[in-house]
Scaffold this active site. Structure first.
Site, mmCIF file in Angstrom:
data_model
loop_
_atom_site.group_PDB
_atom_site.id
_atom_site.type_symbol
_atom_site.label_atom_id
_atom_site.label_comp_id
_atom_site.label_asym_id
_atom_site.label_seq_id
_atom_site.Cartn_x
_atom_site.Cartn_y
_atom_site.Cartn_z
ATOM 1 N N TYR A 25 0.859 -1.183 0.000
ATOM 2 C CA TYR A 25 0.000 0.000 0.000
ATOM 3 C C TYR A 25 0.898 1.236 0.000
ATOM 4 O O TYR A 25 1.912 1.277 0.690
ATOM 5 C CB TYR A 25 -0.900 0.039 1.246
ATOM 6 C CG TYR A 25 -1.631 1.365 1.409
ATOM 7 C CD1 TYR A 25 -2.882 1.560 0.849
ATOM 8 C CD2 TYR A 25 -1.038 2.423 2.097
ATOM 9 C CE1 TYR A 25 -3.543 2.780 0.971
ATOM 10 C CE2 TYR A 25 -1.689 3.645 2.221
ATOM 11 C CZ TYR A 25 -2.939 3.814 1.652
ATOM 12 O OH TYR A 25 -3.579 5.024 1.766
ATOM 13 N N GLU A 74 -3.270 7.672 -4.095
ATOM 14 C CA GLU A 74 -3.319 6.433 -3.322
ATOM 15 C C GLU A 74 -3.237 5.257 -4.270
ATOM 16 O O GLU A 74 -4.071 5.119 -5.166
ATOM 17 C CB GLU A 74 -4.605 6.361 -2.495
ATOM 18 C CG GLU A 74 -4.665 5.120 -1.607
ATOM 19 C CD GLU A 74 -5.933 5.077 -0.775
ATOM 20 O OE1 GLU A 74 -5.825 5.059 0.468
ATOM 21 O OE2 GLU A 74 -7.038 5.052 -1.363
#
Length: 397
Positions: A118, A206
């Site tokens: 992530y 993101e």
């Protein structure tokens, strides 16, 4: 301004970030054509069909599917396009899917295992600095990771005068447990990602997941991107990417007439000048037993035309049972606002079917109260904050 995955990936690729390649399709036939083209360009045998909506958790709602042949591409794309996709980040009604991204399969076999990470770049409002947030737990909701395993979330704060330094990019790659070619690839990836964030005037990049492929390439498999609205005047190419179908239609209409409006799930409409006063007014409504139906800042001018536009915007919400107008007469005189409210009310005729409370404070507040009280209209005037709160409670019953 939020972007679709494919748009975010276009921006990433323009700054040298490796991405999972794909082609947008708006119907099943285009999906098959895209799959054929993608196979020719990349050699991929399988294809990932991804719904393009402004919401996360698409896979959980059935908006991401793997097709192993062209027949499955056609069937899956046909079933996803036109569906109302419900995810943890949408309302119960979901979002209608108008297009899909046909993407290459990047989870191919190779010499090493694939790994998912992530990574996001955003502003740390506490320190006033940009930061890279990253974790070894890619492919999962970052909120869940933060709750259950917070020690697996790392942050790297960036000095605004220096930018992302080489040792910081290397530290990120090291903390993700990489070595060799994958380590070098991650350093390049992070450096290019931060450059994309900074030079596109983004408020968020993101990537979940960032993938280490079986041959040690590092790439963005997904992309959630938000561009700062205040910078769109100098990012006209990005401004053209705005998909109004994904936005609240009332908010879109309000923006077109120059009103700062955010739709909320309440029963009391707010019309206020100034963001700070608007927030305080929302608190006031809550304390009075109501729920704010919107955030609406009319700005420094509140003449009859602007007030009427604000009325029409607020009344488009069928849940509104009352409207509270809370104006501080600093830049604008209260009596002018009061006259604007009266004129707007008369112009709209029977369109206003809910009680209106007007609280004006500042220059000529007493004169404004007289104008409201002598108008003969069903408008409740107030001078003090608590008085306005009591009237809100009264009209809500």
């Amino acid at each position: 301004m939020n972007l679709h995955e494919y748009q975010g990936k276009e921006i990433l690729a323009s700054f040298g970030v490796r991405i999972q390649r794909g082609i947008v399709a708006r119907n099943a036939k285009e999906a098959v054509d895209a799959a054929k083209q993608l196979t020719q360009e990349t050699g991929t045998g399988w294809h990932v069909i991804k719904a393009q909506v402004h919401a996360g958790g698409r896979g959980k709602g059935g908006g991401v599917k793997l097709a192993k042949n062209l027949k499955e591409v056609e069937e899956l794309a046909g079933s996803i396009i036109g569906m109302n996709l419900v995810t943890p980040q949408t309302s119960a009604e979901g979002k209608k899917v108008h297009q899909v991204l046909i993407a290459e399969d990047v989870y191919y076999p190779g010499d090493s295992e694939t790994n998912e990470f992530y990574m996001s770049v955003l502003l740390n409002r506490g320190t006033g600095r940009n930061m890279v947030m990253y974790s070894t737990e890619g492919g999962m909701d970052i909120e869940e990771v933060a709750e259950k395993t917070p020690h697996l979330i790392f942050t790297e704060e960036i000095d605004p005068g220096l930018g992302l330094l080489p040792f910081q990019a290397r530290r990120i790659a090291f903390n993700l447990g990489l070595s060799g070619t994958a380590f070098k690839e991650m350093v390049k990836f992070v450096t290019a990602l931060y450059k994309a964030y900074e030079q596109s005037d983004a408020s968020l990049f993101e990537i979940n997941p960032v993938l280490k492929t079986s041959d040690d390439k590092i790439m963005a498999v997904d992309a959630k991107v938000s561009i700062d609205d205040n910078a769109l005047y100098r990012r006209k190419v990005y401004a053209e990417m705005r998909d109004l179908r994904e936005e609240n239609p009332i908010e879109v209409e309000a923006r077109e007439v120059g009103l700062n409006y955010v739709d909320l799930d309440g029963n009391v409409g707010c019309m206020v000048n100034g963001a700070g006063l608007a927030m305080a007014t929302m608190d006031l409504i809550k304390m009075a037993g109501g729920e704010p139906a919107n955030f609406l800042d009319v700005g420094g001018t509140a003449d009859a035309k602007r007030v009427e536009e604000a009325f029409r915007i607020i009344l488009k919400d069928p849940n509104v049972k009352a409207i509270l107008i809370n104006i501080f007469g600093g830049i604008v005189r209260c009596d002018r606002v009061a006259q604007g409210v009266v004129d707007a009310y008369k112009n709209m005729g029977d369109a206003i079917q809910v009680p209106i409370i007007v609280r004006l404070q500042g220059t000529n507040a007493e004169l404004a109260k007289e104008i409201i009280d002598n108008s003969g209209l069903a408008v409740h005037s107030a001078v003090q904050f608590q008085e306005a709160a009591d009237k809100v409670k009264e009209v809500l019953g």
